[in-house]
Design a protein around this motif. Structure first.
Motif, PDB file in Angstrom:
ATOM      1  N   THR A   1       0.786  -1.478   0.144  1.00 48.97           N
ATOM      2  CA  THR A   1       0.400  -0.044   0.617  1.00 48.97           C
ATOM      3  C   THR A   1       1.205   1.215   0.047  1.00 48.97           C
ATOM      4  OG1 THR A   1      -1.963  -1.483   1.242  1.00 48.97           O
ATOM      5  CG2 THR A   1      -1.822   0.885   1.327  1.00 48.97           C
ATOM      6  N   ILE A   2       1.696   1.173   0.453  1.00 48.00           N
ATOM      7  CA  ILE A   2       3.334   2.273   1.029  1.00 48.00           C
ATOM      8  C   ILE A   2       3.812   2.514  -0.426  1.00 48.00           C
ATOM      9  CG2 ILE A   2       4.713   2.867   1.814  1.00 48.00           C
ATOM     10  CD1 ILE A   2       2.643   3.961   4.203  1.00 48.00           C
ATOM     11  N   SER A   3       4.007   0.928  -1.427  1.00 50.81           N
ATOM     12  CA  SER A   3       4.696   1.484  -2.326  1.00 50.81           C
ATOM     13  C   SER A   3       3.506   2.239  -3.556  1.00 50.81           C
ATOM     14  CB  SER A   3       5.001   0.255  -3.021  1.00 50.81           C
ATOM     15  OG  SER A   3       5.722   0.584  -4.677  1.00 50.81           O
ATOM     16  N   ARG A   4       2.212   1.916  -3.245  1.00 53.79           N
ATOM     17  CA  ARG A   4       1.357   2.424  -4.320  1.00 53.79           C
ATOM     18  C   ARG A   4       0.589   3.542  -3.536  1.00 53.79           C
ATOM     19  NH1 ARG A   4      -1.658  -3.009  -6.235  1.00 53.79           N
ATOM     20  NH2 ARG A   4      -0.500  -4.327  -6.911  1.00 53.79           N
ATOM     21  N   TYR A   5       1.172   3.873  -2.712  1.00 50.43           N
ATOM     22  CA  TYR A   5       0.954   5.586  -2.360  1.00 50.43           C
ATOM     23  C   TYR A   5       1.926   6.705  -2.353  1.00 50.43           C
ATOM     24  CZ  TYR A   5      -1.172   9.563   0.804  1.00 50.43           C
ATOM     25  OH  TYR A   5      -0.983  10.327   1.239  1.00 50.43           O
ATOM     26  N   LEU A   6       2.944   6.100  -2.844  1.00 52.38           N
ATOM     27  CA  LEU A   6       4.067   7.225  -3.402  1.00 52.38           C
ATOM     28  C   LEU A   6       3.975   7.732  -4.845  1.00 52.38           C
ATOM     29  CD1 LEU A   6       6.985   5.643  -1.128  1.00 52.38           C
ATOM     30  CD2 LEU A   6       5.604   7.975  -1.015  1.00 52.38           C
ATOM     31  N   PRO A   7       4.429   8.662  -5.307  1.00 51.26           N
ATOM     32  CA  PRO A   7       4.012   8.723  -6.520  1.00 51.26           C
ATOM     33  C   PRO A   7       5.097   8.112  -7.053  1.00 51.26           C
ATOM     34  CG  PRO A   7       4.456  11.151  -5.635  1.00 51.26           C
ATOM     35  CD  PRO A   7       4.982   9.515  -4.272  1.00 51.26           C
ATOM     36  N   HIS A   8       3.959   7.895  -8.544  1.00 46.63           N
ATOM     37  CA  HIS A   8       5.537   6.807  -9.653  1.00 46.63           C
ATOM     38  C   HIS A   8       6.956   6.799  -9.932  1.00 46.63           C
ATOM     39  CE1 HIS A   8       5.687   3.545 -12.494  1.00 46.63           C
ATOM     40  NE2 HIS A   8       6.437   4.150 -13.271  1.00 46.63           N
ATOM     41  N   GLY A   9       7.184   8.594  -9.729  1.00 47.39           N
ATOM     42  CA  GLY A   9       9.007   8.613 -10.286  1.00 47.39           C
ATOM     43  C   GLY A   9       9.143   8.254  -9.106  1.00 47.39           C
ATOM     44  N   CYS A  10       8.368   8.477  -7.680  1.00 47.25           N
ATOM     45  CA  CYS A  10       9.688   8.203  -6.650  1.00 47.25           C
ATOM     46  C   CYS A  10      11.213   7.165  -6.115  1.00 47.25           C
ATOM     47  CB  CYS A  10       8.901   8.371  -5.446  1.00 47.25           C
ATOM     48  SG  CYS A  10       9.237   8.536  -3.018  1.00 47.25           S
ATOM     49  N   ASN A  11      11.867   7.053  -5.846  1.00 46.03           N
ATOM     50  CA  ASN A  11      12.983   6.284  -6.433  1.00 46.03           C
ATOM     51  C   ASN A  11      12.703   5.222  -4.854  1.00 46.03           C
ATOM     52  OD1 ASN A  11      14.620   7.098  -8.274  1.00 46.03           O
ATOM     53  ND2 ASN A  11      15.487   8.559  -7.663  1.00 46.03           N
ATOM     54  N   LYS A  12      11.665   4.838  -5.070  1.00 49.47           N
ATOM     55  CA  LYS A  12      11.246   3.705  -4.257  1.00 49.47           C
ATOM     56  C   LYS A  12      11.457   2.030  -4.140  1.00 49.47           C
ATOM     57  CE  LYS A  12       6.938   3.795  -6.348  1.00 49.47           C
ATOM     58  NZ  LYS A  12       5.157   4.242  -6.294  1.00 49.47           N
ATOM     59  N   ARG A  13      11.130   1.040  -2.604  1.00 53.18           N
ATOM     60  CA  ARG A  13      11.242  -0.629  -3.511  1.00 53.18           C
ATOM     61  C   ARG A  13       9.341   0.047  -4.284  1.00 53.18           C
ATOM     62  NH1 ARG A  13      11.917  -4.884   0.990  1.00 53.18           N
ATOM     63  NH2 ARG A  13      13.854  -4.795  -0.266  1.00 53.18           N
ATOM     64  N   ARG A  14       9.074  -0.741  -5.652  1.00 50.15           N
ATOM     65  CA  ARG A  14       8.081  -0.742  -6.313  1.00 50.15           C
ATOM     66  C   ARG A  14       7.785  -1.954  -5.999  1.00 50.15           C
ATOM     67  NH1 ARG A  14      11.318   2.346  -9.373  1.00 50.15           N
ATOM     68  NH2 ARG A  14       9.767   4.207  -9.694  1.00 50.15           N
ATOM     69  N   VAL A  15       6.723  -2.391  -5.394  1.00 50.64           N
ATOM     70  CA  VAL A  15       5.973  -3.441  -5.590  1.00 50.64           C
ATOM     71  C   VAL A  15       4.941  -4.038  -6.737  1.00 50.64           C
ATOM     72  CG1 VAL A  15       4.719  -5.007  -3.572  1.00 50.64           C
ATOM     73  CG2 VAL A  15       5.967  -3.313  -2.951  1.00 50.64           C
ATOM     74  N   VAL A  16       5.562  -4.895  -6.438  1.00 47.01           N
ATOM     75  CA  VAL A  16       3.839  -5.614  -8.126  1.00 47.01           C
ATOM     76  C   VAL A  16       2.986  -6.244  -7.553  1.00 47.01           C
ATOM     77  CG1 VAL A  16       4.411  -7.508  -9.332  1.00 47.01           C
ATOM     78  CG2 VAL A  16       6.484  -6.403  -9.194  1.00 47.01           C
ATOM     79  N   ASP A  17       3.090  -7.317  -5.861  1.00 43.72           N
ATOM     80  CA  ASP A  17       2.072  -7.746  -5.939  1.00 43.72           C
ATOM     81  C   ASP A  17       2.744  -8.504  -3.964  1.00 43.72           C
ATOM     82  OD1 ASP A  17      -0.496  -9.217  -5.322  1.00 43.72           O
ATOM     83  OD2 ASP A  17      -0.318 -10.263  -7.565  1.00 43.72           O
ATOM     84  N   VAL A  18       1.609  -9.191  -3.735  1.00 40.38           N
ATOM     85  CA  VAL A  18       1.503  -9.449  -2.123  1.00 40.38           C
ATOM     86  C   VAL A  18       0.786 -11.608  -2.687  1.00 40.38           C
ATOM     87  CG1 VAL A  18       1.252 -10.143   0.293  1.00 40.38           C
ATOM     88  CG2 VAL A  18       2.173  -8.060  -1.068  1.00 40.38           C
ATOM     89  N   LYS A  19       1.628 -12.511  -3.171  1.00 43.63           N
ATOM     90  CA  LYS A  19       1.128 -13.457  -2.991  1.00 43.63           C
ATOM     91  C   LYS A  19       2.050 -15.158  -2.085  1.00 43.63           C
ATOM     92  CE  LYS A  19       2.609 -13.738  -7.819  1.00 43.63           C
ATOM     93  NZ  LYS A  19       2.414 -13.726  -8.691  1.00 43.63           N
ATOM     94  N   GLY A  20       1.947 -15.823  -2.519  1.00 43.01           N
ATOM     95  CA  GLY A  20       2.672 -17.665  -2.184  1.00 43.01           C
ATOM     96  C   GLY A  20       4.111 -17.352  -2.765  1.00 43.01           C
ATOM     97  N   PHE A  21       5.290 -17.986  -1.781  1.00 39.25           N
ATOM     98  CA  PHE A  21       6.295 -18.179  -2.768  1.00 39.25           C
ATOM     99  C   PHE A  21       6.847 -19.623  -2.392  1.00 39.25           C
ATOM    100  CE2 PHE A  21      11.396 -18.852  -3.158  1.00 39.25           C
ATOM    101  CZ  PHE A  21      11.511 -18.869  -4.383  1.00 39.25           C
ATOM    102  N   LYS A  22       6.951 -20.597  -2.426  1.00 39.88           N
ATOM    103  CA  LYS A  22       6.636 -22.087  -1.691  1.00 39.88           C
ATOM    104  C   LYS A  22       5.991 -22.299  -0.426  1.00 39.88           C
ATOM    105  CE  LYS A  22      11.304 -23.079  -4.429  1.00 39.88           C
ATOM    106  NZ  LYS A  22      10.434 -23.566  -5.006  1.00 39.88           N
ATOM    107  N   GLY A  23       4.907 -21.867  -1.079  1.00 41.88           N
ATOM    108  CA  GLY A  23       4.008 -22.282   0.567  1.00 41.88           C
ATOM    109  C   GLY A  23       4.246 -20.264   1.408  1.00 41.88           C
TER     110      GLY A  23
END
Length: 251
Positions: free
Chosen positions: A71-93
């Protein structure tokens, strides 16, 4: 603790996945241009092997922390030098944060490399011994970190925990035409949104960011030996003094 252990995400022609960093409760993997922040089982201080398929015990609170970072990543402006989160889901369970990988060196690694260069050139790691080129590089780094933090604040977010390991420097250009440095803040796990705070708490969050920025910039220009470790200790002390608000997140 860091390591680099390649493995594949499955059969077929899948590209190798690297275990980049491992700490209590969290593993960081890289797969091409995508990174995975994977929650493990901190209550048992266990770390599943990279190819494990069994899921770790997961609490709703853990998942909410990942969703919060998204939510924080998407709240920040697109051009901001941040960690751009793609999704929250499972990785090997295991619950995982998928994000765009940021190339570059951590500020801690860069500072340690600068110290080694100064020693080779006979500067002894002192401010007066540093060459003009090194001091100009430090100035570019300081400006880029300050600009990125200003982008966060202008976007309505306080980082709430600046760390030498979580500031990534990217250099472009060359020595002839000039080199440009940009800095990305990749740790959003403790970030706070001003709109969700009282005016007083929002101002306190900004002051905390500026205090930590001051520690980092002071270390950057002092040129003292092992200064990065000292700053990390003081930054950690600052976080522990506000432990409840920090939510005790890893990475």
């Amino acid at each position: 603790m860091s390591s680099s252990t390649p493995f594949t995400s499955g059969g077929g022609g899948d590209a190798p996945i690297q275990l980049i960093h491992s700490s209590r409760g969290t593993n960081i993997y890289r797969h091409g241009n995508v990174g995975y922040k994977v929650l493990m089982c901190p209550e048992e201080d266990c770390q599943l092997p990279p190819a494990a398929t069994a899921a770790a015990p997961v609490s709703e609170e853990q998942i909410l922390k990942l969703v919060r970072e998204q939510t924080i990543s998407r709240y920040l402006p697109h051009g901001c030098n941040k960690r751009r989160v793609v999704d929250v889901k499972g990785f090997k369970g295991n619950p995982s944060l998928y994000f765009e990988w940021v190339e570059g060196d951590s500020l801690k690694h860069w500072m340690d490399e600068q110290q080694l260069q100064e020693d080779v050139k006979g500067g002894g790691g002192t401010q007066h011994g540093a060459t003009q080129d090194i001091m100009e590089q430090r100035l570019r780094v300081a400006m880029s970190i300050t600009e990125t933090l200003d982008e966060f604040h202008y976007g309505g977010v306080a980082c709430n925990f600046l760390s030498l390991d979580h500031i990534i420097l990217q250099w472009t250009g060359n020595d002839i035409d000039g080199r440009y440095c940009s800095a990305s803040l990749i740790n959003l796990s403790r970030a706070v949104v001003f709109a969700e705070l009282s005016e007083k708490d929002a101002k306190d969050a900004i002051r905390k960011d500026l205090k930590e920025l001051g520690l980092i910039l002071g270390a950057l220009f002092s040129g003292e030996r092992d200064v990065s470790s000292d700053v990390e200790r003081r930054l950690s002390d600052d976080v522990l003094s506000d432990f409840d608000e920090a939510n005790n997140d890893d990475e």
